[in-house]
Scaffold this motif. Structure first.
Motif, mmCIF file in Angstrom:
data_model
loop_
_atom_site.group_PDB
_atom_site.id
_atom_site.type_symbol
_atom_site.label_atom_id
_atom_site.label_comp_id
_atom_site.label_asym_id
_atom_site.label_seq_id
_atom_site.Cartn_x
_atom_site.Cartn_y
_atom_site.Cartn_z
ATOM 1 N N VAL A 181 0.910 -1.601 -0.009
ATOM 2 C CA VAL A 181 -0.232 0.055 -0.239
ATOM 3 C C VAL A 181 1.308 0.864 -0.079
ATOM 4 N N LYS A 182 2.173 1.226 0.791
ATOM 5 C CA LYS A 182 2.699 2.228 0.603
ATOM 6 C C LYS A 182 4.089 2.543 -0.807
ATOM 7 N N GLN A 183 4.174 1.105 -0.603
ATOM 8 C CA GLN A 183 4.878 1.127 -2.389
ATOM 9 C C GLN A 183 3.743 2.440 -3.681
ATOM 10 N N ALA A 184 2.841 1.594 -3.343
ATOM 11 C CA ALA A 184 1.748 2.611 -4.307
ATOM 12 C C ALA A 184 1.535 3.705 -4.164
ATOM 13 N N LYS A 185 1.969 4.304 -2.444
ATOM 14 C CA LYS A 185 1.542 5.429 -2.860
ATOM 15 C C LYS A 185 -0.115 5.743 -2.084
ATOM 16 N N LYS A 186 -0.775 4.292 -1.653
ATOM 17 C CA LYS A 186 -2.158 4.532 -0.889
ATOM 18 C C LYS A 186 -2.110 4.818 0.228
ATOM 19 N N ASP A 187 -1.255 5.403 1.094
ATOM 20 C CA ASP A 187 -1.552 5.517 2.541
ATOM 21 C C ASP A 187 -3.491 5.477 3.456
ATOM 22 N N GLN A 188 -3.874 6.333 2.033
ATOM 23 C CA GLN A 188 -5.302 6.400 2.905
ATOM 24 C C GLN A 188 -6.456 4.928 3.464
ATOM 25 N N LEU A 189 -5.209 3.610 1.989
ATOM 26 C CA LEU A 189 -6.072 2.318 2.696
ATOM 27 C C LEU A 189 -5.688 2.127 3.922
ATOM 28 N N LEU A 190 -4.228 2.780 4.863
ATOM 29 C CA LEU A 190 -4.328 2.615 6.106
ATOM 30 C C LEU A 190 -5.152 2.945 7.254
ATOM 31 N N THR A 213 -7.176 9.065 9.756
ATOM 32 C CA THR A 213 -6.718 9.553 11.283
ATOM 33 C C THR A 213 -6.356 8.267 12.194
ATOM 34 N N ALA A 214 -5.721 9.179 13.390
ATOM 35 C CA ALA A 214 -5.134 7.800 14.344
ATOM 36 C C ALA A 214 -6.144 6.962 14.960
ATOM 37 N N GLU A 215 -7.237 7.045 14.383
ATOM 38 C CA GLU A 215 -8.646 5.630 15.435
ATOM 39 C C GLU A 215 -8.648 4.851 13.946
ATOM 40 N N GLU A 216 -8.813 5.856 12.664
ATOM 41 C CA GLU A 216 -9.292 4.646 11.606
ATOM 42 C C GLU A 216 -7.815 3.624 11.756
ATOM 43 N N LYS A 217 -6.608 4.467 11.535
ATOM 44 C CA LYS A 217 -5.500 3.685 11.646
ATOM 45 C C LYS A 217 -5.641 2.545 12.957
ATOM 46 N N ALA A 218 -6.614 2.647 13.464
ATOM 47 C CA ALA A 218 -6.058 1.589 15.037
ATOM 48 C C ALA A 218 -7.378 0.914 13.993
ATOM 49 N N VAL A 225 -20.795 1.334 6.428
ATOM 50 C CA VAL A 225 -20.759 0.609 5.508
ATOM 51 C C VAL A 225 -18.735 0.193 5.527
ATOM 52 N N TYR A 226 -17.878 0.210 5.622
ATOM 53 C CA TYR A 226 -17.094 -0.120 6.349
ATOM 54 C C TYR A 226 -16.535 -1.269 7.148
ATOM 55 N N LEU A 227 -15.456 -1.258 7.278
ATOM 56 C CA LEU A 227 -15.073 -2.547 8.543
ATOM 57 C C LEU A 227 -14.599 -0.964 9.481
ATOM 58 N N ALA A 228 -13.905 0.219 8.759
ATOM 59 C CA ALA A 228 -12.944 1.033 9.767
ATOM 60 C C ALA A 228 -14.205 2.284 9.490
ATOM 61 N N GLY A 229 -16.070 1.908 9.551
ATOM 62 C CA GLY A 229 -16.431 2.925 9.476
ATOM 63 C C GLY A 229 -17.727 3.504 8.102
ATOM 64 N N ASN A 230 -16.705 4.513 7.669
ATOM 65 C CA ASN A 230 -17.071 5.918 6.549
ATOM 66 C C ASN A 230 -16.071 5.191 5.358
ATOM 67 N N ILE A 231 -14.994 4.656 5.763
ATOM 68 C CA ILE A 231 -13.687 4.576 4.180
ATOM 69 C C ILE A 231 -13.388 2.989 3.960
ATOM 70 N N PHE A 232 -12.863 3.140 2.907
ATOM 71 C CA PHE A 232 -12.720 1.920 2.330
ATOM 72 C C PHE A 232 -11.222 2.103 2.310
ATOM 73 N N THR A 233 -10.430 0.854 3.164
ATOM 74 C CA THR A 233 -9.301 0.604 3.294
ATOM 75 C C THR A 233 -9.059 -1.023 3.143
ATOM 76 N N LEU A 234 -7.774 -1.124 3.328
ATOM 77 C CA LEU A 234 -7.114 -2.199 3.487
ATOM 78 C C LEU A 234 -8.040 -3.499 4.016
ATOM 79 N N ALA A 235 -8.322 -2.927 5.469
ATOM 80 C CA ALA A 235 -9.056 -4.060 6.036
ATOM 81 C C ALA A 235 -10.338 -4.873 5.185
ATOM 82 N N ASP A 236 -11.342 -4.266 4.455
ATOM 83 C CA ASP A 236 -11.910 -4.313 3.639
ATOM 84 C C ASP A 236 -11.960 -5.488 2.746
ATOM 85 N N ILE A 237 -10.406 -5.251 2.026
ATOM 86 C CA ILE A 237 -10.097 -5.774 0.546
ATOM 87 C C ILE A 237 -9.635 -7.245 1.024
#
Length: 172
Positions: A50-59, A62-67, A104-116
């Motif tokens: 994800v970092k290699q692809a520069k798509k860090d928003q997938l992680l 916010t601190a809470e979303e990241k957790a 909507v998604y595992l981390a609330g309202n954002i699509f993340t690596l966890a969903d994938i």
């Protein structure tokens, strides 16, 4: 594990060419890097891609979303796997169904690596569910159906069909 990472690479638009292997009897994925000892573990490698692809928003942003993303990735690695029993799978579906009740998604309202990764990890389970089981885990079914239609996620995996008859039973 490795199959999911190859799908993730493609989804992220990364060039092919990463060399993967597995380690130990639990078949933990390993990524051979050109410099250094290589990376081990689904979560570690996925986050690296994800970092290699520069798509860090997938992680998460916010601190809470990241957790929360981290929490679900951990859950995915420890609870959803090839060696899960029917009972384990039932508990996972129940946990997810409760969690997704108001999200909507595992981390609330954002699509993340966890969903994938949860989608890839559960695909073989969802394919085998009966219509009754899919209805019993309605929130999981809704989430899964949403993720499988997310651009680029499903790739060559089969489309899991969810019958929506129940919505129209009182329409006549």
């Amino acid at each position: 594990g490795v199959g999911e990472l190859v799908l993730l690479e493609k989804l992220l638009g990364l060039p092919k060419g990463n060399k993967y292997g597995v380690q130990g009897e639990r078949q933990v994925p390993v990524l051979q890097t050109n410099n250094g000892p290589g990376l081990t573990g689904l979560m570690t490698i996925a986050a690296h891609l994800v970092k290699q692809a520069k798509k860090d928003q997938l992680l998460g942003c916010t601190a809470e979303e990241k957790a929360v993303v981290q929490q679900w990735l951990e859950y995915r690695v420890t609870r959803v796997g090839g060696g899960s029993s029917k009972e384990d799978t039932r508990i996972v579906l129940k946990d997810l169904n409760t969690h997704l009740e108001d999200k909507v998604y595992l981390a609330g309202n954002i699509f993340t690596l966890a969903d994938i990764l949860m989608y890839y990890g559960l695909h073989h389970v969802m394919v085998d569910l009966t219509v009754q089981e899919k209805e019993k885990y309605l929130n999981v079914s809704r989430w899964f159906n949403h993720i499988q239609h997310y651009p680029g996620v499903r790739q060559h995996l089969s489309n899991v069909v969810f019958i929506k008859n129940r919505l129209y039973t009182n329409a006549h």
